[in-house]
Motif scaffolding. Sequence first.
Motif, mmCIF file in Angstrom:
data_model
loop_
_atom_site.group_PDB
_atom_site.id
_atom_site.type_symbol
_atom_site.label_atom_id
_atom_site.label_comp_id
_atom_site.label_asym_id
_atom_site.label_seq_id
_atom_site.Cartn_x
_atom_site.Cartn_y
_atom_site.Cartn_z
ATOM 1 N N GLU A 1 -3.583 12.126 16.008
ATOM 2 C CA GLU A 1 -2.832 11.101 15.286
ATOM 3 C C GLU A 1 -2.964 11.300 13.780
ATOM 4 O O GLU A 1 -4.057 11.533 13.265
ATOM 5 N N ALA A 2 -1.843 11.222 13.078
ATOM 6 C CA ALA A 2 -1.838 11.234 11.612
ATOM 7 C C ALA A 2 -1.606 9.807 11.136
ATOM 8 O O ALA A 2 -0.872 9.038 11.765
ATOM 9 N N ALA A 3 -2.222 9.440 10.010
ATOM 10 C CA ALA A 3 -2.074 8.078 9.499
ATOM 11 C C ALA A 3 -1.994 8.092 7.983
ATOM 12 O O ALA A 3 -2.646 8.910 7.317
ATOM 13 N N THR A 4 -1.188 7.194 7.447
ATOM 14 C CA THR A 4 -1.091 7.037 6.000
ATOM 15 C C THR A 4 -0.728 5.601 5.671
ATOM 16 O O THR A 4 -0.056 4.920 6.457
ATOM 17 N N ASP A 5 -1.180 5.137 4.527
ATOM 18 C CA ASP A 5 -0.878 3.776 4.108
ATOM 19 C C ASP A 5 0.553 3.697 3.598
ATOM 20 O O ASP A 5 1.108 4.661 3.078
ATOM 21 N N THR B 1 2.646 -17.031 -9.577
ATOM 22 C CA THR B 1 1.901 -17.733 -10.622
ATOM 23 C C THR B 1 1.360 -16.720 -11.627
ATOM 24 O O THR B 1 1.344 -15.518 -11.373
ATOM 25 N N ASP B 2 0.897 -17.229 -12.758
ATOM 26 C CA ASP B 2 0.297 -16.343 -13.759
ATOM 27 C C ASP B 2 -0.905 -15.602 -13.189
ATOM 28 O O ASP B 2 -1.111 -14.419 -13.466
ATOM 29 N N ASP B 3 -1.714 -16.304 -12.386
ATOM 30 C CA ASP B 3 -2.889 -15.668 -11.781
ATOM 31 C C ASP B 3 -2.477 -14.551 -10.822
ATOM 32 O O ASP B 3 -3.125 -13.502 -10.759
ATOM 33 N N GLU B 4 -1.404 -14.773 -10.060
ATOM 34 C CA GLU B 4 -0.940 -13.745 -9.136
ATOM 35 C C GLU B 4 -0.435 -12.517 -9.891
ATOM 36 O O GLU B 4 -0.676 -11.386 -9.476
ATOM 37 N N LEU B 5 0.221 -12.733 -11.009
ATOM 38 C CA LEU B 5 0.736 -11.611 -11.772
ATOM 39 C C LEU B 5 -0.375 -10.820 -12.454
ATOM 40 O O LEU B 5 -0.228 -9.619 -12.690
ATOM 41 N N LYS B 6 -1.478 -11.483 -12.759
ATOM 42 C CA LYS B 6 -2.588 -10.790 -13.404
ATOM 43 C C LYS B 6 -3.245 -9.798 -12.453
ATOM 44 O O LYS B 6 -3.764 -8.765 -12.888
ATOM 45 N N ALA B 7 -3.257 -10.112 -11.176
ATOM 46 C CA ALA B 7 -3.842 -9.201 -10.184
ATOM 47 C C ALA B 7 -2.870 -8.063 -9.941
ATOM 48 O O ALA B 7 -1.673 -8.274 -9.761
ATOM 49 N N LYS B 8 -3.371 -6.824 -9.939
ATOM 50 C CA LYS B 8 -2.503 -5.661 -9.782
ATOM 51 C C LYS B 8 -1.912 -5.573 -8.386
ATOM 52 O O LYS B 8 -0.806 -5.105 -8.196
ATOM 53 N N SER B 9 -2.672 -6.001 -7.393
ATOM 54 C CA SER B 9 -2.175 -5.933 -6.026
ATOM 55 C C SER B 9 -2.815 -7.027 -5.204
ATOM 56 O O SER B 9 -3.832 -7.608 -5.591
ATOM 57 N N ILE B 10 -2.203 -7.319 -4.063
ATOM 58 C CA ILE B 10 -2.734 -8.311 -3.133
ATOM 59 C C ILE B 10 -3.294 -7.569 -1.935
ATOM 60 O O ILE B 10 -2.564 -6.864 -1.246
ATOM 61 N N ARG B 11 -4.587 -7.716 -1.701
ATOM 62 C CA ARG B 11 -5.228 -6.986 -0.625
ATOM 63 C C ARG B 11 -6.098 -7.919 0.212
ATOM 64 O O ARG B 11 -6.708 -8.846 -0.302
ATOM 65 N N LYS B 12 -6.147 -7.622 1.508
ATOM 66 C CA LYS B 12 -6.993 -8.356 2.445
ATOM 67 C C LYS B 12 -6.756 -9.861 2.362
ATOM 68 O O LYS B 12 -7.664 -10.666 2.442
ATOM 69 N N ARG B 13 -5.476 -10.249 2.229
ATOM 70 C CA ARG B 13 -5.137 -11.665 2.184
ATOM 71 C C ARG B 13 -3.908 -11.885 3.053
ATOM 72 O O ARG B 13 -2.840 -12.265 2.594
ATOM 73 N N ALA B 14 -4.073 -11.640 4.351
ATOM 74 C CA ALA B 14 -2.936 -11.687 5.266
ATOM 75 C C ALA B 14 -2.309 -13.071 5.327
ATOM 76 O O ALA B 14 -1.158 -13.219 5.714
ATOM 77 N N ALA C 1 -1.941 -1.265 5.018
ATOM 78 C CA ALA C 1 -3.198 -0.939 5.696
ATOM 79 C C ALA C 1 -4.277 -1.953 5.352
ATOM 80 O O ALA C 1 -5.027 -2.407 6.219
ATOM 81 N N GLU C 2 -4.365 -2.337 4.084
ATOM 82 C CA GLU C 2 -5.430 -3.241 3.659
ATOM 83 C C GLU C 2 -5.065 -4.700 3.906
ATOM 84 O O GLU C 2 -5.927 -5.530 4.187
ATOM 85 N N LEU C 3 -3.786 -5.010 3.806
ATOM 86 C CA LEU C 3 -3.367 -6.402 3.924
ATOM 87 C C LEU C 3 -3.343 -6.878 5.366
ATOM 88 O O LEU C 3 -3.859 -7.945 5.692
ATOM 89 N N VAL C 4 -2.734 -6.077 6.242
ATOM 90 C CA VAL C 4 -2.561 -6.501 7.633
ATOM 91 C C VAL C 4 -3.014 -5.424 8.624
ATOM 92 O O VAL C 4 -2.644 -5.465 9.794
ATOM 93 N N ASN C 5 -3.810 -4.449 8.160
ATOM 94 C CA ASN C 5 -4.327 -3.389 9.020
ATOM 95 C C ASN C 5 -3.196 -2.665 9.754
ATOM 96 O O ASN C 5 -3.262 -2.432 10.962
ATOM 97 N N LEU C 6 -2.158 -2.312 9.013
ATOM 98 C CA LEU C 6 -1.003 -1.670 9.621
ATOM 99 C C LEU C 6 -0.578 -0.432 8.841
ATOM 100 O O LEU C 6 0.465 -0.405 8.191
ATOM 101 N N PRO C 7 -1.388 0.637 8.892
ATOM 102 C CA PRO C 7 -0.908 1.900 8.324
ATOM 103 C C PRO C 7 0.154 2.501 9.226
ATOM 104 O O PRO C 7 0.317 2.092 10.382
ATOM 105 N N LEU C 8 0.893 3.446 8.705
ATOM 106 C CA LEU C 8 1.834 4.214 9.518
ATOM 107 C C LEU C 8 1.023 5.246 10.298
ATOM 108 O O LEU C 8 0.364 6.101 9.710
ATOM 109 N N ARG C 9 1.076 5.178 11.626
ATOM 110 C CA ARG C 9 0.355 6.108 12.492
ATOM 111 C C ARG C 9 1.356 6.822 13.398
ATOM 112 O O ARG C 9 2.207 6.178 14.019
#
Length: 199
Positions: free
Chosen positions: A102-106, A154-167, A43-51
């Motif tokens: 419509e029902a929606a969930t991430d 990378t080490d920097d990528e692993l430090k971040a808990k999740s990847i969001r809004k970076r399509a 939902a946050e990465l590519v605006n695609l929740p399950l609807r």
Amino acid sequence: DRIALAAFVLGLATAASATMGLRSKFAEVHVEKLKIGKTYSLAELVNLPLRVTNTGNESLDLAIEVVAPRVAGEFREGYEPIPDTSWIRVERSSFTVPPGIEAATDVIISIPNDPALLGRRFVVYIWTHRENLSYTGIGLKGRLLLSISSLKPTDDELKAKSIRKRAGNLNFSLSPMEIGLAEVKVGERAEVKNKEGSA
């Protein structure tokens, strides 16, 4: 470098006087360049929740399950069955959906930090169905195809808990744009159609 969508629909209504139907654009989704050790929100990465939309004329109690391929038609050439369905979770797994609503969930994807996964591809299903399957089989199966990057994070990528809004980090696409099951009555065979009406 694309994500395709395909739908697998099971369904028969239970009461001759009622019609039941479900519609969803989340039919088959292919997500590429996933990094091991990372968590992704569709939902946050590519605006695609399950609807899922209730297209029938009565309320439906729906449940959502993550399931591995089980029968021959659910396997995909070039993809392994997901080894652990806990890699995929939905934020909400049950809904009561009135007619026309419509029902929606991430959908959350978590890839274990295991170098043995580098460069591999997996298939898993998200099954939305009526909760009481003892008297109805109405439901939609969306196929999720996961391609793991062959590069370690990378080490920097692993430090971040999740990847969001970076399509830009991932590739994805959908096809068909919409699938659905509508106005199905007892004894009828269900036909899957896309938005334009072709099978």
